[in-house]
Structure formats: structure tokens, C-alpha cells
Design a protein around this motif. Structure first.
Motif, PDB file in Angstrom:
ATOM      1  N   PHE A 172      -0.221  -1.703  42.074  1.00  0.00           N
ATOM      2  CA  PHE A 172       1.185  -1.868  42.453  1.00  0.00           C
ATOM      3  C   PHE A 172       1.286  -2.487  43.848  1.00  0.00           C
ATOM      4  O   PHE A 172       2.102  -3.384  44.086  1.00  0.00           O
ATOM      5  CB  PHE A 172       1.909  -0.519  42.428  1.00  0.00           C
ATOM      6  N   GLY A 186       4.533   0.401  45.397  1.00  0.00           N
ATOM      7  CA  GLY A 186       5.051   1.109  44.234  1.00  0.00           C
ATOM      8  C   GLY A 186       6.566   1.165  44.171  1.00  0.00           C
ATOM      9  O   GLY A 186       7.176   0.709  43.189  1.00  0.00           O
ATOM     10  N   PRO A 187       7.220   1.705  45.211  1.00  0.00           N
ATOM     11  CA  PRO A 187       8.688   1.758  45.188  1.00  0.00           C
ATOM     12  C   PRO A 187       9.324   0.376  45.156  1.00  0.00           C
ATOM     13  O   PRO A 187      10.365   0.190  44.511  1.00  0.00           O
ATOM     14  CB  PRO A 187       9.032   2.491  46.495  1.00  0.00           C
ATOM     15  N   GLU A 190       9.015  -1.036  41.563  1.00  0.00           N
ATOM     16  CA  GLU A 190       9.902  -0.292  40.667  1.00  0.00           C
ATOM     17  C   GLU A 190      11.357  -0.700  40.873  1.00  0.00           C
ATOM     18  O   GLU A 190      12.109  -0.881  39.906  1.00  0.00           O
ATOM     19  CB  GLU A 190       9.741   1.209  40.890  1.00  0.00           C
ATOM     20  N   ALA A 193      11.922  -4.118  39.398  1.00  0.00           N
ATOM     21  CA  ALA A 193      11.806  -4.121  37.931  1.00  0.00           C
ATOM     22  C   ALA A 193      13.088  -3.692  37.244  1.00  0.00           C
ATOM     23  O   ALA A 193      13.309  -4.044  36.072  1.00  0.00           O
ATOM     24  CB  ALA A 193      10.658  -3.206  37.512  1.00  0.00           C
ATOM     25  N   ARG A 194      13.944  -2.945  37.921  1.00  0.00           N
ATOM     26  CA  ARG A 194      15.182  -2.460  37.295  1.00  0.00           C
ATOM     27  C   ARG A 194      16.060  -3.611  36.829  1.00  0.00           C
ATOM     28  O   ARG A 194      16.828  -3.465  35.876  1.00  0.00           O
ATOM     29  CB  ARG A 194      15.950  -1.573  38.269  1.00  0.00           C
ATOM     30  N   CYS A 247       7.829  -8.059  37.863  1.00  0.00           N
ATOM     31  CA  CYS A 247       7.671  -6.630  38.153  1.00  0.00           C
ATOM     32  C   CYS A 247       7.905  -5.779  36.906  1.00  0.00           C
ATOM     33  O   CYS A 247       7.167  -4.826  36.635  1.00  0.00           O
ATOM     34  CB  CYS A 247       8.634  -6.204  39.265  1.00  0.00           C
ATOM     35  N   GLN A 251       5.076  -3.415  35.266  1.00  0.00           N
ATOM     36  CA  GLN A 251       5.330  -1.978  35.167  1.00  0.00           C
ATOM     37  C   GLN A 251       5.280  -1.505  33.717  1.00  0.00           C
ATOM     38  O   GLN A 251       4.731  -0.424  33.421  1.00  0.00           O
ATOM     39  CB  GLN A 251       6.694  -1.659  35.778  1.00  0.00           C
ATOM     40  N   SER A 255       2.725   1.315  32.232  1.00  0.00           N
ATOM     41  CA  SER A 255       3.291   2.484  31.545  1.00  0.00           C
ATOM     42  C   SER A 255       2.701   2.636  30.148  1.00  0.00           C
ATOM     43  O   SER A 255       2.340   3.749  29.728  1.00  0.00           O
ATOM     44  CB  SER A 255       4.815   2.349  31.446  1.00  0.00           C
ATOM     45  N   ASN A 288       6.987   7.156  39.837  1.00  0.00           N
ATOM     46  CA  ASN A 288       7.600   6.013  39.163  1.00  0.00           C
ATOM     47  C   ASN A 288       8.366   6.494  37.931  1.00  0.00           C
ATOM     48  O   ASN A 288       7.802   7.124  37.036  1.00  0.00           O
ATOM     49  CB  ASN A 288       6.507   5.014  38.763  1.00  0.00           C
ATOM     50  N   ALA A 290       9.740   4.963  35.267  1.00  0.00           N
ATOM     51  CA  ALA A 290       9.356   4.447  33.951  1.00  0.00           C
ATOM     52  C   ALA A 290       8.062   5.088  33.468  1.00  0.00           C
ATOM     53  O   ALA A 290       7.928   5.452  32.289  1.00  0.00           O
ATOM     54  CB  ALA A 290       9.206   2.930  34.015  1.00  0.00           C
TER      55      ALA A 290
END
Length: 364
Positions: A172, A186-187, A190, A193-194, A247, A251, A255, A288, A290
Motif C-alpha cells: 500500500f 494505506g489510508p 483507501e 479508492a472510494r 487504487c 485494493q 482484499s 482498511n 474494504a
């Protein structure tokens, strides 16, 4: 052994300097204080943790962190029963700073010294937060590690599989760097990616075509690099939507891999016929949304209870080290001045090394 047991814990294995005081009264643990000095600003310009900078920061801050933790807990050193410290695995300069500080405290006060495996700290955290009974299945998923473990006892773990190259958190962070996003990655990934389309880029799902619970994320990171370069070559740069789609695809791949490997690990764990089947997850990547949702779904379909510690106890902290110290202290597992800082320290030493061994022993 008399109760309550009160232990001072120190953690300095990567880029967080931490100290905490944890007390066990009967069967009830209590975190009296937990202090963490982060180093994000020190490493921000480098796209990742610089070991030398981290080691110097630990050496400068560790004693101040201990003092603050004792003050916050309202506990004097005379009321402490032992000092627990991360003795590995980790960046050796940081681990050494913590071990030497703990040795100094132990020598000056006569307190017992308890060396703790950093991975055991994460793996035992669900017993601190949720009072889990052994055996339980543990997915440790962080910036430096990724392993499936069956926790049988405070000092006995079976590794079912783990990453053979990059840890997910590392992947990440590298992805964020490749896409010009801030650290920690990481944050940032994420959040981007939204707004993304996870189906736009066809990223691989590494090792899903092979049996077992081992994982690999290095190739996924390389696939993202190539996808990014293709977009740049076509458009001359990346739009915000391009970043979001990259992203989201990355992700989604992580996942899906973690979910499938968790299903396999659960099948092996259930063969032990545990009385209360549980999948516990810890490490910064467990935050995370997801990934956590995918793991919760796998747990529910397999009939397992799912649990993850609060975020503050998922990332590196000293409360988990103090608790692991309590677990070892109760078993009489005490160290002395010969305790060494270890860059590598597998929890399950009966298994072959995942990423080679080298001159200093097997990696975690």
C-alpha cells in the motif's frame, strides 16, 4: 504469583516509539496508559521509513516516552512488577534502542526483564481486548508482516502461511508513492479508492492458483506500476479519476487475495475442532474498511466469530508488548542482561523461513 501484575512495556521496532503500563487483576486486564510518539513527519520526504532516522528518533524519545507513560498511569517504578520490551523482529537500530532502555531500567531497579516478540504482541492483543481463549486463528496484516497463525498458547504458535515478499502494508505504501499520494500509504490509497472503479484495471490475484496460505504482493505492485505507466504514456499524465481507479483495483485485488487465503486458513484451523472458532485480525492494514468487510464476510460464511482490536491497538503500540509481557511473566519466562535485539525472529521456528534466512537467521 501475586496479583495484580503491573508491567511497563516498550516498543520501538519500526517508526513508532511507544511505552505503556498494563495491569492484570484476576482475569481483568486494564491499560493504565499507552503513549506513542510517531515519526511520520520525519520520514515524509522519503516515501517510506529510513532506518537510520528512525533509530536516532527512538534513542532520543524512548526515555521521555517511558516517563510520560508512568505519569499518565499514575504509577511509580516501585509499583512495576517487570519491564517488557520488543526484542525483535524489526529495524535493528530501533529494536536496540528499546532493548537497551529496558535493560537500563531493569538494572537500575532490579525489576525482571521480559523480551517480547513483536509478532506475539500483535497475536496476543485479542486476549487483551476480547479475552479470547486458545486456540484461535490470527491474521496479522501490517506494514511489515502478513501471516496466518494459530495461537495455541502465549509462547506457542503455528504458522499456516504468510507473505513470501512484500507485506500488504508495504505494498500500500509503495502504491501510494507510485501514484503521488501522501504517506502513510494505506489510508491515502483507501480514501482515493472510494471514488474509483475497481474493475477498470485487470490486476492479478497472486498465488490463488496454488494451494496453501502463502501470499505475494510484489507482483501486484509491479502490475500497478505498469498500468500507471500505460495511462501516462497514453494521456501524458494521471487524472484524479485515474488514480482513484488504480487504487480501487489494487485494493480489490488485495482484499480478494486475503479473503481467499483466509478461507483456506480457516479450513485448516477448523480441523482442530476448536470449541469457540474465532478469526482475529490485527495490524494496521486491518483498519482498511474494504479488507475488513471481506474478512468479516468470510468469517460469517464459515461460522467463525470475527474480532479485531481497536485501531490504536492494531497499529504498533506498547500496550500489546506489556500484555504479552504479562502473559510470559505468568509462565515464568524471564530474560536477563543477555537479552539481544533481533532483526529476525520467527514466531513459529519449526517452519522454514518464508523469505530466506541470511547470516542473521530466518526472517519472520
Amino acid at each position: 504469583m501475586r496479583e495484580p501484575i503491573t508491567i511497563l512495556g516498550l516498543e520501538s521496532s519500526c517508526d513508532d516509539t511507544a511505552a505503556a503500563v498494563v495491569r492484570l487483576s484476576g482475569s481483568k486486564p486494564e491499560i493504565l496508559s499507552s503513549v506513542v510518539y510517531g515519526q511520520t513527519a520525519l520520514h515524509a520526504d522519503f516515501g517510506g521509513v529510513v532506518p537510520e532516522i528512525a533509530a536516532r528518533a527512538h534513542a532520543e524519545k524512548i526515555d521521555l516516552c517511558v516517563e510520560e507513560a508512568l505519569q499518565a498511569a499514575g504509577v511509580a517504578l516501585g509499583a512495576i512488577d517487570a519491564v517488557a520490551v520488543t526484542a525483535g523482529p524489526g529495524l535493528i537500530g530501533g529494536v536496540l534502542a528499546g532493548v537497551m532502555c529496558a535493560k537500563g531500567i531493569a538494572a537500575g531497579t532490579g525489576l525482571p526483564l521480559v523480551g517480547v516478540n513483536h509478532l506475539a504482541g500483535h497475536a496476543l492483543t485479542p486476549r487483551l481486548t476480547d479475552g479470547l481463549s486458545f486456540p484461535y486463528l490470527m491474521l496479522l496484516v501490517s506494514g511489515g508482516h502478513c501471516q496466518f497463525l494459530i495461537a495455541h498458547a502465549p509462547d506457542r504458535f503455528t504458522r499456516l502461511g504468510g507473505t513470501i515478499d512484500d507485506a500488504p502494508g508495504e505494498a500500500f505504501d509503495k502504491t501510494a508513492k507510485l501514484l503521488g499520494l501522501p504517506q502513510p500509504g494505506g489510508p491515502a490509497v483507501e480514501a482515493a479508492a472510494r471514488a474509483g472503479d475497481p474493475a477498470r484495471f485487470a490486476f492479478p490475484r497472486p498465488l490463488l492458483d496454488r494451494p496453501g496460505c502463502d501470499l505475494s504482493f510484489s507482483g501486484l505492485k509491479t502490475a500497478l506500476l505498469r498500468a500507471r505507466d500505460a495511462v501516462v504514456a497514453e494521456k501524458g499524465g494521471l487524472t484524479e479519476q485515474d488514480r482513484a481507479d488504480l487504487c480501487a483495483g489494487f485494493q480489490a485485488a488485495v482484499s480478494e487475495v486475503l479473503a481467499e487465503k483466509s478461507r483456506r486458513a480457516i479450513a485448516e484451523y477448523l480441523a482442530l475442532d476448536p470449541a469457540e472458532p474465532i478469526l482475529a485480525v490485527a495490524g494496521g492494514v486491518a483498519a482498511n474498511g474494504a479488507i475488513r468487510a471481506a474478512l468479516e464476510t468470510v468469517s460469517a460464511k464459515s461460522g467463525l466469530r470475527f474480532t479485531a482490536p481497536p485501531l490504536a491497538l492494531c497499529t504498533d503500540n506498547a500496550a500489546m508488548i506489556a500484555w504479552a509481557g504479562i502473559e510470559r511473566f505468568r509462565l515464568g519466562l524471564i530474560d536477563d542482561a543477555d537479552l539481544v535485539a533481533r532483526p529476525r525472529w520467527p514466531l513459529d521456528q519449526s517452519q522454514p523461513a518464508l523469505i530466506g534466512s541470511g547470516k542473521k537467521g530466518a526472517k519472520a
